[in-house]
Design an enzyme around this catalytic site. Structure first.
Site, PDB file in Angstrom:
ATOM      1  N   GLY A 163      71.134 -57.003  35.076  1.00  0.00           N
ATOM      2  CA  GLY A 163      72.198 -57.332  36.121  1.00  0.00           C
ATOM      3  C   GLY A 163      73.429 -56.699  35.310  1.00  0.00           C
ATOM      4  O   GLY A 163      73.415 -55.888  34.934  1.00  0.00           O
ATOM      5  N   ARG A 164      74.482 -57.388  35.713  1.00  0.00           N
ATOM      6  CA  ARG A 164      75.820 -56.690  35.494  1.00  0.00           C
ATOM      7  C   ARG A 164      76.172 -56.668  33.967  1.00  0.00           C
ATOM      8  O   ARG A 164      76.221 -55.446  33.690  1.00  0.00           O
ATOM      9  CB  ARG A 164      77.075 -57.865  35.893  1.00  0.00           C
ATOM     10  CG  ARG A 164      77.131 -58.127  37.441  1.00  0.00           C
ATOM     11  CD  ARG A 164      78.273 -58.868  37.641  1.00  0.00           C
ATOM     12  NE  ARG A 164      78.410 -59.427  38.917  1.00  0.00           N
ATOM     13  CZ  ARG A 164      77.782 -60.741  39.062  1.00  0.00           C
ATOM     14  NH1 ARG A 164      77.133 -61.330  38.100  1.00  0.00           N
ATOM     15  NH2 ARG A 164      77.616 -61.082  40.339  1.00  0.00           N
ATOM     16  N   ILE A 165      75.614 -57.333  33.309  1.00  0.00           N
ATOM     17  CA  ILE A 165      76.089 -57.120  31.743  1.00  0.00           C
ATOM     18  C   ILE A 165      74.938 -56.266  31.349  1.00  0.00           C
ATOM     19  O   ILE A 165      75.309 -55.077  30.437  1.00  0.00           O
ATOM     20  CB  ILE A 165      75.930 -58.719  30.811  1.00  0.00           C
ATOM     21  CG1 ILE A 165      77.064 -59.538  31.506  1.00  0.00           C
ATOM     22  CG2 ILE A 165      76.270 -58.194  29.521  1.00  0.00           C
ATOM     23  CD1 ILE A 165      77.233 -60.960  30.831  1.00  0.00           C
ATOM     24  N   THR A 243      72.786 -61.338  23.389  1.00  0.00           N
ATOM     25  CA  THR A 243      73.944 -61.784  23.726  1.00  0.00           C
ATOM     26  C   THR A 243      74.028 -62.913  25.034  1.00  0.00           C
ATOM     27  O   THR A 243      75.013 -63.127  25.878  1.00  0.00           O
ATOM     28  CB  THR A 243      75.028 -60.684  24.141  1.00  0.00           C
ATOM     29  OG1 THR A 243      74.406 -59.924  24.957  1.00  0.00           O
ATOM     30  CG2 THR A 243      75.258 -59.944  22.967  1.00  0.00           C
ATOM     31  N   ARG A 245      71.257 -65.929  26.190  1.00  0.00           N
ATOM     32  CA  ARG A 245      71.426 -67.555  25.721  1.00  0.00           C
ATOM     33  C   ARG A 245      70.122 -67.740  24.550  1.00  0.00           C
ATOM     34  O   ARG A 245      69.134 -66.892  24.848  1.00  0.00           O
ATOM     35  CB  ARG A 245      70.790 -68.426  27.006  1.00  0.00           C
ATOM     36  CG  ARG A 245      71.980 -68.578  27.821  1.00  0.00           C
ATOM     37  CD  ARG A 245      73.171 -69.361  27.422  1.00  0.00           C
ATOM     38  NE  ARG A 245      74.152 -69.647  28.451  1.00  0.00           N
ATOM     39  CZ  ARG A 245      75.225 -68.942  28.274  1.00  0.00           C
ATOM     40  NH1 ARG A 245      75.500 -67.913  27.653  1.00  0.00           N
ATOM     41  NH2 ARG A 245      76.393 -69.359  28.997  1.00  0.00           N
ATOM     42  N   GLU A 274      72.582 -74.230  19.561  1.00  0.00           N
ATOM     43  CA  GLU A 274      73.799 -74.059  19.107  1.00  0.00           C
ATOM     44  C   GLU A 274      74.452 -75.309  19.000  1.00  0.00           C
ATOM     45  O   GLU A 274      74.457 -76.293  19.626  1.00  0.00           O
ATOM     46  CB  GLU A 274      74.658 -73.337  20.528  1.00  0.00           C
ATOM     47  CG  GLU A 274      74.418 -71.902  20.221  1.00  0.00           C
ATOM     48  CD  GLU A 274      75.141 -70.828  21.417  1.00  0.00           C
ATOM     49  OE1 GLU A 274      74.683 -70.049  21.789  1.00  0.00           O
ATOM     50  OE2 GLU A 274      76.352 -71.280  21.835  1.00  0.00           O
ATOM     51  N   HIS A 292      78.754 -67.081  19.144  1.00  0.00           N
ATOM     52  CA  HIS A 292      78.924 -67.070  20.594  1.00  0.00           C
ATOM     53  C   HIS A 292      80.401 -66.610  21.231  1.00  0.00           C
ATOM     54  O   HIS A 292      81.095 -67.131  21.740  1.00  0.00           O
ATOM     55  CB  HIS A 292      78.779 -68.534  21.140  1.00  0.00           C
ATOM     56  CG  HIS A 292      77.994 -68.384  22.564  1.00  0.00           C
ATOM     57  ND1 HIS A 292      77.439 -69.293  23.211  1.00  0.00           N
ATOM     58  CD2 HIS A 292      78.415 -67.533  23.718  1.00  0.00           C
ATOM     59  CE1 HIS A 292      77.129 -69.060  24.527  1.00  0.00           C
ATOM     60  NE2 HIS A 292      78.026 -67.805  24.711  1.00  0.00           N
TER      61      HIS A 292
HETATM   62  C1  DGY Z   1      79.234 -66.922  29.447  1.00  0.00           C
HETATM   63  O1  DGY Z   1      80.041 -66.699  30.210  1.00  0.00           O
HETATM   64  O2  DGY Z   1      78.121 -67.607  29.856  1.00  0.00           O
HETATM   65  C2  DGY Z   1      79.062 -66.664  28.088  1.00  0.00           C
HETATM   66  O3  DGY Z   1      77.999 -66.956  27.164  1.00  0.00           O
HETATM   67  C3  DGY Z   1      80.418 -67.359  27.477  1.00  0.00           C
HETATM   68  O4  DGY Z   1      80.833 -66.366  26.543  1.00  0.00           O
END
Ligand code: DGY
Length: 331
Positions: A163-165, A243, A245, A274, A292
């Protein structure tokens, strides 16, 4: 606005830039935690303070289940999550009650992709371990055998969730001349055309990646996507970073994989439970652990603050919030 039409908006935590001035202009009554209190709102306080609200600026640490929607009451129009992820919100419950849900996409994409790269470099080049040594006075001078890590240039980068990230993370690989593999429900033409990326299945990406970066949202389908079976077929020289979940990786299995050197190293910004860590995780040298902070730049968090205000104000005006979350999450 008279009292009968006054809209109550709760911020469950103080956010950068504070509350948008537009709330006051729109006649909203804000309920904001006391300044100086910067911690997640305790569940009982959260349940008490959401009662009677029309909109809530919510953190990813606030759980929106049936109990929370009951506590909020039928006047609640929108939960505006201060995050791109929204696994803390039961979307079916929200929809059943006609509550809108919004998130903060795009504005944190680049900041989070940077952290995926920081983790790849830190874990692959053993930078966490090395930094700990220097601080502790264990640096005895240069040594030919010290801190041998894993090259990045020319290696294969796997992206789980393009996706975007995931796409922004893949794009950063150009300078490292990497081969890109990606796993995603659909083809990502941008990645294929611009980077020659190959659309592959889970088994292929696990077996062939030297660096593997996770970017899927947390859903019932992605929970423990990476467990013992998956870790055991990765290359012993590979580096896994997350990065997205925490629960996407079975963290106990990861501890085992790192201890037994099924993989070379891992870099984590998110955790299964977490802020607790799986037993043994923090004792390992071959894992980099961040708190996080993927979206934690002043600029990104300021943009996120603007977006939550845009969404809440739209909902109060009865117009569609710009960042409405679809009921069924897509990847
Ligand atoms: C999000 O925006 O979902 C990130 O995990 C927050 O840093």
């Amino acid at each position: 606005m008279s009292d009968s039409t006054e809209k109550r908006i709760l911020f469950t935590r103080l956010i950068p830039s504070g509350s948008d001035k537009r709330f006051a202009d729109a006649g909203c009554k804000l309920d904001v935690p006391n300044s100086g209190v910067d911690e997640p709102m305790a569940r009982d306080e959260f349940l008490r303070r959401i009662g009677g609200c029309h909109g809530v600026v919510s953190m990813l640490t606030d759980k929106w289940d049936a109990e929370a929607f009951d506590a909020a009451g039928p006047q609640l129009r929108i939960v505006a999550n201060f995050a791109v992820g929204y696994n803390n919100i039961d979307l079916a419950e929200a929809e059943r009650r006609g509550v809108l849900v919004s998130n903060t996409p795009e504005v944190l994409t680049e900041a989070t992709a940077d952290i995926a790269w920081a983790l790849m470099m830190m874990a692959g080049r053993r930078l966490g371990e090395a930094e700990r040594d220097v601080r502790a006075g264990r640096f005895g001078g240069w040594g030919p055998n010290d801190y041998l890590g894993v090259d990045l240039v020319g290696k294969t980068l796997g992206i789980i969730g393009a996706g975007r990230i995931g796409t922004a993370t893949a794009r950063r690989s150009l300078g490292w001349k990497m081969r890109i593999l990606y796993m995603h429900p659909r083809e990502n033409e941008e990645l294929q055309n611009d980077l020659g990326a190959e659309h592959v299945d889970l088994k292929t990406i696990l077996k062939q990646s030297d660096y593997l970066s996770i970017h899927v949202p947390l859903t019932p389908e992605t929970r423990h996507l990476i467990g013992v079976n998956e870790l055991s077929i990765m290359k012993p020289s590979s580096v896994l970073v997350n990065t997205a979940r925490g629960p996407v990786i079975d963290e106990a299995a990861l501890v085992e994989a790192l201890k037994e050197r099924w993989i070379f190293a891992a870099g984590l910004d998110v955790y299964e439970d977490e802020p607790a860590l799986a037993p043994g995780l923090a004792d390992l040298e071959n894992v980099v652990l961040l708190p996080h902070l993927g979206s934690a730049t002043a600029e990104a968090r300021t943009r996120m603050a603007k977006i939550v205000a845009d969404n809440i104000l739209a909902a109060m005006e009865g117009t569609p919030p710009p960042n409405l979350v679809k009921q069924k999450p897509t990847q």
